[in-house]
Design an enzyme around this catalytic site. Structure first.
Site, mmCIF file in Angstrom:
data_model
loop_
_atom_site.group_PDB
_atom_site.id
_atom_site.type_symbol
_atom_site.label_atom_id
_atom_site.label_comp_id
_atom_site.label_asym_id
_atom_site.label_seq_id
_atom_site.Cartn_x
_atom_site.Cartn_y
_atom_site.Cartn_z
ATOM 1 N N ASP A 93 -12.359 0.743 -0.173
ATOM 2 C CA ASP A 93 -11.656 -0.364 0.207
ATOM 3 C C ASP A 93 -11.527 -0.356 1.642
ATOM 4 O O ASP A 93 -10.548 -0.304 2.212
ATOM 5 C CB ASP A 93 -10.043 0.037 -0.455
ATOM 6 N N LYS A 95 -12.073 -3.287 3.698
ATOM 7 C CA LYS A 95 -11.339 -4.334 4.288
ATOM 8 C C LYS A 95 -12.082 -4.630 5.376
ATOM 9 O O LYS A 95 -11.107 -4.979 6.522
ATOM 10 C CB LYS A 95 -10.063 -4.325 4.646
ATOM 11 N N ASP A 98 -14.660 -8.213 10.822
ATOM 12 C CA ASP A 98 -15.248 -8.686 12.271
ATOM 13 C C ASP A 98 -16.260 -9.561 12.207
ATOM 14 O O ASP A 98 -16.732 -9.956 10.903
ATOM 15 C CB ASP A 98 -15.447 -7.161 12.744
HETATM 16 P P1 BMP Z 1 -0.342 1.803 -4.619
HETATM 17 O O1 BMP Z 1 -0.486 1.708 -6.026
HETATM 18 O O2 BMP Z 1 -0.041 3.429 -4.120
HETATM 19 O O3 BMP Z 1 0.808 1.034 -3.934
HETATM 20 O O4 BMP Z 1 -1.624 1.740 -3.948
HETATM 21 C C1 BMP Z 1 -2.125 0.379 -3.628
HETATM 22 C C2 BMP Z 1 -3.590 0.466 -2.969
HETATM 23 O O5 BMP Z 1 -4.233 -0.874 -3.025
HETATM 24 C C3 BMP Z 1 -3.717 0.926 -1.641
HETATM 25 O O6 BMP Z 1 -4.851 1.599 -1.199
HETATM 26 C C4 BMP Z 1 -3.644 -0.315 -0.616
HETATM 27 O O7 BMP Z 1 -4.603 -0.147 0.552
HETATM 28 C C5 BMP Z 1 -4.370 -1.274 -1.766
HETATM 29 N N1 BMP Z 1 -4.054 -2.632 -1.583
HETATM 30 C C6 BMP Z 1 -2.734 -3.270 -1.905
HETATM 31 O O8 BMP Z 1 -2.018 -2.349 -2.203
HETATM 32 N N2 BMP Z 1 -2.624 -4.660 -1.857
HETATM 33 C C7 BMP Z 1 -3.621 -5.431 -1.434
HETATM 34 O O9 BMP Z 1 -3.276 -6.762 -1.443
HETATM 35 C C8 BMP Z 1 -4.963 -5.120 -1.034
HETATM 36 C C9 BMP Z 1 -5.191 -3.761 -1.300
HETATM 37 O O10 BMP Z 1 -6.056 -3.257 -0.915
#
Ligand code: BMP
Length: 279
Positions: A93, A95, A98
């Site tokens: 992931d 992201k 650039d």
């Molecule tokens: P969690 O279920 O613990 O909140 O984690 C969500 C994961 O998804 C994190 O790694 C975050 O970087 C990623 N993420 C997100 O939560 N929302 C987005 O819109 C895009 C993401 O990549």
């Protein structure tokens, strides 16, 4: 809802032109899981314990490899071994955000050499189509797939409206490499201009912000249930992090296993409801 979202993962796998997307859809069908676990921990020990525990329940393992404090090249070798052992794909992931030349270097080189091991990665569409060209020059020859962040799960996200529509247009223009989106809903028909139609389009929707026990984390994250995401919003894969490994970095292996099985079952039940499989 669109016809693609009524098809089974197997039907979609048979038609998909991108090898990473095809492999993901086949894995979902074979393992009967549309769950991706996001393993956001900072120590190798926690990282590998969680992966070995959730491995049987996931189609896709999501990493933030840059948060691992004791990172060394062997982390990648172990991750690849676990991906074989448990039959899942890997999604770093990263992201990217650039110019094309820089993202091509970030994707192929540096400490992490993401393109060499991550089947799928993602990028913010903010720089425009050149970010896709840069990443594609590295990833396409390796059979990789890219997701664009068309929307985000966070409160107050700026990725809405025209920005989301332009992201979908960028994806449509690069369907050999862009396999879909990180988004909160199905994007079929979004951004189409007058007279345009895309009947054979299958852009996958992978959705973070999924939780069964809480609606937020106090830092802007917003959670919806697997049913809301898969049935009501037509998404394809649920991404779950802390809902599975909890507040203690997954120290309790049995609790992590139980949560992984719970989210897998909820995600699969929701998919069967959506495509009308009743047996
Ligand atoms: P969690 O279920 O613990 O909140 O984690 C969500 C994961 O998804 C994190 O790694 C975050 O970087 C990623 N993420 C997100 O939560 N929302 C987005 O819109 C895009 C993401 O990549």
């Amino acid at each position: 809802m669109s016809s693609v979202s009524k098809q089974t993962y197997a039907q979609r796998a048979a038609q998909h032109p991108n090898p990473a997307a095809k492999a993901l859809l086949e894995t979902i069908e074979r393992k009967r899981t549309n769950l991706s676990v996001s393993v956001d921990v900072t120590k190798q020990e926690d990282f590998f314990r969680i992966i070995d525990t959730v491995g049987p329940y996931v189609c896709l393992l999501k990493t933030h490899v840059d948060i691992i404090e004791d990172f060394e090249p062997s982390v990648i070798e172990r991750l690849k071994e676990l991906s074989q052992k448990h039959d899942f794909l890997i999604f770093e992931d990263r992201k990217f955000a650039d110019i094309g030349n820089t993202v091509a270097l970030q994707y192929s080189a540096g400490v992490h050499k993401i393109a060499s091991w991550s089947h799928i990665t993602n990028a913010h569409p903010v720089p425009g189509p050149s970010i896709i060209s840069g990443l594609k020059s590295v990833g396409l020859p390796l059979g990789r797939g890219l997701l664009l962040l068309a929307e985000m799960s966070t409160k107050g996200s700026l990725a809405t409206g025209v920005y989301t529509e332009e992201a979908v247009r960028m994806a449509r223009a690069n369907r050999d490499f862009v396999i879909g989106f990180i988004a909160q809903r199905r994007m079929d028909g979004v951004g189409l201009r007058e007279g345009e139609s895309t009947p054979d389009e299958d852009l996958l929707i992978l959705t973070p912000g999924v939780g069964l026990d809480t609606r937020g984390d106090g830092m802007g994250q917003q959670y919806r249930t697997p049913r809301e995401v898969i049935v009501e919003s037509g998404c394809d894969v649920i991404i779950v992090g802390r809902g599975i490994y909890g507040k203690d970095n997954g120290a309790n292996v049995e609790a992590v296993r139980a949560q992984a099985e719970r989210y897998r079952a909820e995600g699969w039940k929701a998919y069967r409801e959506r495509v009308d499989i009743s047996d």
